[in-house]
Design a protein around this motif. Structure first.
Motif, short mmCIF file in Angstrom:
data_model
loop_
_atom_site.label_atom_id
_atom_site.label_comp_id
_atom_site.label_asym_id
_atom_site.label_seq_id
_atom_site.Cartn_x
_atom_site.Cartn_y
_atom_site.Cartn_z
N ARG A 1 -8.08 4.30 -0.85
CA ARG A 1 -7.37 5.36 -0.12
C ARG A 1 -8.09 6.70 -0.26
O ARG A 1 -8.24 7.44 0.73
CB ARG A 1 -5.94 5.47 -0.64
N TRP B 1 -6.68 -0.22 -4.41
CA TRP B 1 -6.13 0.44 -3.24
C TRP B 1 -6.18 1.96 -3.40
O TRP B 1 -6.52 2.68 -2.46
CB TRP B 1 -4.71 -0.01 -2.92
N THR B 2 -5.84 2.45 -4.57
CA THR B 2 -5.87 3.90 -4.82
C THR B 2 -7.27 4.45 -4.59
O THR B 2 -7.46 5.47 -3.91
CB THR B 2 -5.41 4.21 -6.25
N TRP C 1 -10.98 -2.07 0.19
CA TRP C 1 -10.03 -2.45 -0.86
C TRP C 1 -10.43 -3.77 -1.49
O TRP C 1 -10.45 -3.90 -2.72
CB TRP C 1 -8.61 -2.55 -0.27
N THR D 1 0.83 -1.21 0.00
CA THR D 1 0.00 0.00 0.00
C THR D 1 0.86 1.26 0.00
O THR D 1 0.51 2.25 -0.65
CB THR D 1 -0.96 0.01 1.19
N ASP E 1 0.74 4.15 -2.84
CA ASP E 1 0.55 5.54 -2.42
C ASP E 1 1.61 6.45 -3.04
O ASP E 1 1.30 7.54 -3.54
CB ASP E 1 0.63 5.66 -0.89
#
Length: 217
Positions: A167, A163-164, A176, A132, A136
């Protein structure tokens, strides 16, 4: 505002001895997506992809479909996590998972929960937190590289894109995994960035594909 388009790679070669290459359908999905983006008047200032072959081949198909000739930037931060490693450390893995994508998805989610727990980090070359963190960083770098009003296309994979998106809405592991589970090949996730920050506008848009050609693996 500047715009970042995250495109998942086209259908890869699940069930073969080399998953990391596009199938014939995956190549066509990439060209179709490129033609769709061009029809929307999108003219990217940059195109970025991870190091994986399926990501590079998808970027090539996008450019072909858009009728563009430009050099792509490679950023390993957009690489996918090692899915087979996550399932490989499990006990009693269903042997059908190698060829049945639905069974594989179930085993993958079981492996991902173990991975994300942080209780077995020594079993993985890359921990969940390392994964992650690098995604990021890749997002932050892609945003930082854009000038005002510019656009970038990033070709990546389900886990990194999911994940993006998670986030950006303040999601956790469960969010996620929910995104990861439904990310379609060459689906488009749109992100805008400006003075007010970076925001998720849409996730996994795949209306440019005939439903019968929508694939998940």
């Amino acid at each position: 505002m500047s715009v970042l388009y995250l495109v998942r790679h086209g259908q890869a070669s699940f069930g073969t001895d080399d998953y990391d290459r596009l199938s014939d359908l995956g190549k066509e999905q990439s060209r179709i997506t490129g033609r769709f983006l061009a029809a929307q008047g999108i003219e990217p200032d940059r195109i970025v992809h991870g190091e994986m072959l399926r990501q590079r081949q998808t970027a090539e198909g996008l450019l072909e479909g858009m009728g563009l000739s430009m050099d792509a930037h490679v950023d390993s931060g957009w690489n996918e996590y090692a899915a087979w490693e996550l399932t490989g450390v499990l006990d009693d893995v269903d042997p059908r998972a190698k060829h049945d994508s639905k069974i594989f998805q179930g085993e993958l989610e079981r492996g991902a929960a173990r991975w994300a727990s942080g209780e077995h980090d020594e079993d993985y070359r890359e921990t969940y937190n390392q994964f992650t963190s690098r995604v990021d960083r890749a997002l932050d770098d892609a945003v930082a590289a854009m000038g005002s009003g510019q656009s970038t296309i990033v070709v990546s994979s389900a886990g990194a894109i999911a994940w993006t998106a998670s986030r950006l809405i303040g999601g956790d592991f469960d969010q996620w995994m929910a995104f990861n589970r439904v990310t379609i090949n060459t689906g488009i996730t749109k992100i805008i960035t400006g003075q007010s920050g970076t925001s998720l506008i849409s996730f996994n848009d795949h209306g440019h594909h005939d439903p019968k050609n929508a694939t998940y693996r």
